[in-house]
Scaffold this motif. Structure first.
Motif, PDB file in Angstrom:
ATOM      1  N   ALA A  86      53.991 -89.080  20.487  1.00  0.00           N
ATOM      2  CA  ALA A  86      53.250 -89.191  21.740  1.00  0.00           C
ATOM      3  C   ALA A  86      51.823 -89.658  21.532  1.00  0.00           C
ATOM      4  N   TYR A  87      51.194 -89.268  20.420  1.00  0.00           N
ATOM      5  CA  TYR A  87      49.788 -89.613  20.235  1.00  0.00           C
ATOM      6  C   TYR A  87      49.620 -91.037  19.719  1.00  0.00           C
ATOM      7  N   GLY A 139      52.370 -84.061  18.656  1.00  0.00           N
ATOM      8  CA  GLY A 139      53.517 -83.748  19.494  1.00  0.00           C
ATOM      9  C   GLY A 139      54.648 -83.111  18.720  1.00  0.00           C
ATOM     10  N   THR A 300      57.204 -77.572  15.777  1.00  0.00           N
ATOM     11  CA  THR A 300      57.842 -77.856  17.060  1.00  0.00           C
ATOM     12  C   THR A 300      59.307 -77.443  16.972  1.00  0.00           C
ATOM     13  N   CYS A 330      55.965 -82.675  24.120  1.00  0.00           N
ATOM     14  CA  CYS A 330      55.490 -84.033  23.847  1.00  0.00           C
ATOM     15  C   CYS A 330      56.497 -84.844  23.030  1.00  0.00           C
ATOM     16  N   THR A 331      57.734 -84.389  22.955  1.00  0.00           N
ATOM     17  CA  THR A 331      58.719 -85.018  22.096  1.00  0.00           C
ATOM     18  C   THR A 331      59.813 -85.686  22.918  1.00  0.00           C
TER      19      THR A 331
END
Length: 371
Positions: A86-87, A139, A300, A330-331
């Motif tokens: 995501a980043y 993320g 995560t 965020c994945t």
């Protein structure tokens, strides 16, 4: 409350106490504090006096990353951005919004980008002048290897901007060992365990001097930050800074040194992550990453595919037990993430795992493994 998010992080009581003062940022008693912060941050980055400079900016990681992009990449130029999370995707948007051209290098959000992939992309597009790489994907928890990627960029004769926002101070990176890197950027409220509010770039002075006029912005111009320091002194901020946060960050750097610096902090975070990874497996949950790809900053976890599971309810149940995690994913697949950084110990991480088990029981989620 045990704050387990990847920033802002749980801070030491001494750091929080340093905020309890009214400060004039231009006062002669405060200027040496700020100047010392710049020197110590350069040292953590492996910078060399006279060759590298610390260039701070008010705001979050996106602010300092945009400033680096605008400063070092001319308008209209191409930037290769690995987007295995995501980043990376956010970084690509920053490139586009700044009027530079993105060449995305897509990848799954379950493994690092490889040097071969970067080298191939650079070989096939001679117009790419810079690579922007996210060091740690916040993320999912992936760590992209700066040594391998930097070597590929260096061999191709291109330049690198390193987004180390959620990695700097824990994962190793040295500007002196990366002559291809224009700047490494990071913030105060992550692995250095300061209060949020300040972004930092440690940049090559020769490259800063070459990039006058690139930014197209007064606020986001690191060349202007540098020339202001030359005119007004290294203890002077261009515009009103978060002075209390700077004072607290100075204390956080004291604590960082007292703990043993980068190696000691990485060791503690690594053990936090190991305890958490093993703990969620013991609860019948499945970590998002294979252990070989798991970084030390966050773990995560796949959300259980159970009708009683809802992320916000899970977050609320944990909060009622004194543990606060992020309430969003965020994945690519639904997940929840738990931070391993901040003033947190492995013993506290074991307590967090126990709280997760209690929260899942309270929700009636007993069959937990994601498909």
């Amino acid at each position: 409350m045990l704050l387990l998010i990847p920033g802002p992080v749980r801070t030491h009581p001494e750091t929080r106490a340093a905020m309890a003062a009214d400060i004039a940022p231009w006062d002669n008693d405060f200027r040496p504090v700020y100047a010392s912060v710049r020197e110590r941050v350069r040292a953590v980055a492996g910078g060399v006096e006279g060759e590298h400079a610390t260039l701070p900016l008010q705001g979050c990681g996106h602010f300092i990353l945009e400033a680096a992009l605008r400063t070092f990449v001319p308008a209209g130029a191409k930037v290769l951005v690995p987007t295995n999370g995501a980043y990376g995707t956010r970084a690509a948007r920053l490139v586009r919004e700044a009027g530079r051209r993105v060449v995305a290098l897509p990848g799954p959000d379950t493994r690092p980008v490889t040097s071969a992939e970067v080298a191939s992309a650079l070989e096939h597009d001679a117009e790419i002048g810079h690579v922007l790489m996210v060091h740690h994907e916040t993320g999912s928890g992936i760590v992209n290897d700066p040594a391998a990627i930097g070597a590929a960029v260096r061999a191709a004769g291109r330049r690198l901007i390193m987004d180390s926002v959620s990695a700097f101070g824990a994962l190793p990176f040295s500007m002196a060992e990366h002559p291809e890197c224009d700047a490494v950027v990071f913030t105060s409220g992550k692995c250095l365990e300061g209060m949020p509010g300040i972004g930092f770039a440690v940049a090559r002075v020769d490259r800063v001097l070459e990039c006058e006029g690139n930014a197209g912005s007064w606020s986001f111009d690191l060349h202007d930050v540098y020339t202001h320091a030359l005119r007004s002194g290294w203890g002077s901020f261009r515009f009103t800074p978060p002075a209390q946060a700077l004072r607290a960050f100075s204390v956080a750097l004291d604590l960082y040194g007292r703990e043993g610096g980068q190696k000691a902090r990485l060791a503690r975070y690594t053990e936090n992550a190991r305890v958490l990874y093993d703990g969620v497996l013991g609860l019948g949950l499945r970590p998002y990453l294979e252990r070989r790809h798991q970084g030390p900053v966050i773990v995560t976890v796949h959300q259980p595919q159970h009708p009683a599971f809802a992320l916000q309810r899970f977050v609320d149940e944990l909060k009622a037990r004194g543990v606060l995690i992020s309430n969003f994913s965020c994945t690519e697949a639904p997940s929840f993430r738990v931070g391993c950084i901040g003033a947190v110990t492995p013993a506290e991480m074991r307590g967090a795992v126990a709280a997760m088990g209690e929260a899942l029981e309270a929700m009636g989620v007993r069959e937990r493994v994601a498909a």
